[in-house]
Design an enzyme around this catalytic site. Structure first.
Site, mmCIF file in Angstrom:
data_model
loop_
_atom_site.group_PDB
_atom_site.id
_atom_site.type_symbol
_atom_site.label_atom_id
_atom_site.label_comp_id
_atom_site.label_asym_id
_atom_site.label_seq_id
_atom_site.Cartn_x
_atom_site.Cartn_y
_atom_site.Cartn_z
ATOM 1 N N HIS A 8 0.849 -1.186 0.000
ATOM 2 C CA HIS A 8 0.000 0.000 0.000
ATOM 3 C C HIS A 8 0.891 1.244 0.000
ATOM 4 O O HIS A 8 2.081 1.170 0.334
ATOM 5 C CB HIS A 8 -0.913 -0.002 1.226
ATOM 6 C CG HIS A 8 -2.049 -0.962 1.111
ATOM 7 N ND1 HIS A 8 -2.637 -1.551 2.191
ATOM 8 C CD2 HIS A 8 -2.717 -1.433 0.021
ATOM 9 C CE1 HIS A 8 -3.616 -2.338 1.792
ATOM 10 N NE2 HIS A 8 -3.677 -2.291 0.476
ATOM 11 N N LYS A 12 5.123 1.568 0.761
ATOM 12 C CA LYS A 12 5.998 1.366 -0.401
ATOM 13 C C LYS A 12 7.473 1.594 -0.063
ATOM 14 O O LYS A 12 8.332 0.837 -0.511
ATOM 15 C CB LYS A 12 5.554 2.244 -1.562
ATOM 16 C CG LYS A 12 4.253 1.744 -2.192
ATOM 17 C CD LYS A 12 3.976 2.383 -3.504
ATOM 18 C CE LYS A 12 2.569 2.133 -4.006
ATOM 19 N NZ LYS A 12 2.054 0.793 -3.919
ATOM 20 N N THR A 34 2.407 -5.435 -8.243
ATOM 21 C CA THR A 34 1.451 -4.475 -8.757
ATOM 22 C C THR A 34 2.246 -3.304 -9.334
ATOM 23 O O THR A 34 3.405 -3.088 -8.981
ATOM 24 C CB THR A 34 0.496 -4.026 -7.636
ATOM 25 O OG1 THR A 34 1.251 -3.689 -6.476
ATOM 26 C CG2 THR A 34 -0.505 -5.130 -7.293
ATOM 27 N N THR A 36 2.650 0.202 -9.469
ATOM 28 C CA THR A 36 3.432 1.255 -8.836
ATOM 29 C C THR A 36 4.519 0.669 -7.946
ATOM 30 O O THR A 36 5.673 1.122 -7.976
ATOM 31 C CB THR A 36 2.515 2.186 -8.017
ATOM 32 O OG1 THR A 36 1.438 2.628 -8.856
ATOM 33 C CG2 THR A 36 3.277 3.391 -7.499
ATOM 34 N N THR A 37 4.171 -0.347 -7.179
ATOM 35 C CA THR A 37 5.165 -0.976 -6.300
ATOM 36 C C THR A 37 6.320 -1.541 -7.115
ATOM 37 O O THR A 37 7.492 -1.295 -6.816
ATOM 38 C CB THR A 37 4.511 -2.081 -5.448
ATOM 39 O OG1 THR A 37 3.465 -1.511 -4.653
ATOM 40 C CG2 THR A 37 5.529 -2.762 -4.543
ATOM 41 N N SER A 54 -1.719 -1.429 -11.432
ATOM 42 C CA SER A 54 -1.734 -0.856 -10.094
ATOM 43 C C SER A 54 -2.865 -1.520 -9.300
ATOM 44 O O SER A 54 -3.896 -1.884 -9.875
ATOM 45 C CB SER A 54 -1.961 0.652 -10.198
ATOM 46 O OG SER A 54 -2.038 1.229 -8.925
ATOM 47 N N GLY A 55 -2.677 -1.669 -7.988
ATOM 48 C CA GLY A 55 -3.671 -2.353 -7.160
ATOM 49 C C GLY A 55 -5.101 -1.879 -7.357
ATOM 50 O O GLY A 55 -5.992 -2.683 -7.657
ATOM 51 N N ASP A 60 -4.370 -6.144 -7.846
ATOM 52 C CA ASP A 60 -4.573 -7.127 -6.778
ATOM 53 C C ASP A 60 -5.358 -8.325 -7.313
ATOM 54 O O ASP A 60 -5.076 -9.469 -6.958
ATOM 55 C CB ASP A 60 -5.317 -6.504 -5.591
ATOM 56 C CG ASP A 60 -4.504 -5.429 -4.886
ATOM 57 O OD1 ASP A 60 -3.262 -5.502 -4.911
ATOM 58 O OD2 ASP A 60 -5.115 -4.515 -4.306
ATOM 59 N N HIS A 87 -9.974 -0.013 -2.693
ATOM 60 C CA HIS A 87 -10.127 -1.334 -3.310
ATOM 61 C C HIS A 87 -10.037 -2.448 -2.260
ATOM 62 O O HIS A 87 -9.585 -3.544 -2.539
ATOM 63 C CB HIS A 87 -9.081 -1.522 -4.407
ATOM 64 C CG HIS A 87 -7.659 -1.427 -3.916
ATOM 65 N ND1 HIS A 87 -7.154 -0.306 -3.308
ATOM 66 C CD2 HIS A 87 -6.656 -2.323 -3.930
ATOM 67 C CE1 HIS A 87 -5.888 -0.523 -2.976
ATOM 68 N NE2 HIS A 87 -5.564 -1.750 -3.337
#
Length: 122
Positions: A8, A12, A34, A36-37, A54-55, A60, A87
């Site tokens: 999250h 990060k 995911t 961005t991570t 992205s999540g 996810d 989400h």
């Protein structure tokens, strides 16, 4: 080993530090994350990460699908339990799938460190 890396927003930086600390070990495995991570991990390490969305945009769920289809062996998901996630149903579903399919899951840095230490010992 096929490993998913998820964090999250407020976690990060912690995930990036975790991947730096364990870069030698993680570099020997197939990594998924995911969007961005994973992008941030690749910016701060030499690790190759296969990116999902992205999540909040379905990442996810993509990771969850991989779990359900037997395509992941381990999940590191650094969650922020103090911030509501838009989400959250996707997050809950991913955690549930780890339980249903018996995929090891670490949701914080201490647990993830223990997993890595144990795996290095084998």
């Amino acid at each position: 080993m096929r490993i998913a890396l998820i964090a999250h927003d407020k976690k990060k930086d912690l995930m990036i530090q975790f991947t730096k600390d364990h870069e030698d070990y993680l570099s020997n495995h197939t990594l998924y994350a995911t969007g961005t991570t994973g992008t941030r991990i690749m910016e701060h390490t030499k690790l190759k990460v296969n990116l999902k969305k992205s999540g909040p945009l379905g990442g996810d769920q993509e990771i969850g699908s991989m779990i359900a289809n037997g395509k992941l062996d381990l999940v590191f998901f650094f969650r922020d339990p103090l911030t509501a996630q838009p989400h959250e149903p996707d997050v809950s579903a991913l955690l549930r799938l780890c339980d249903v399919y018996d995929v090891p899951l670490a949701t914080n840095n201490a647990a993830a460190d223990l997993f890595i230490k144990h795996l290095k010992g084998k």
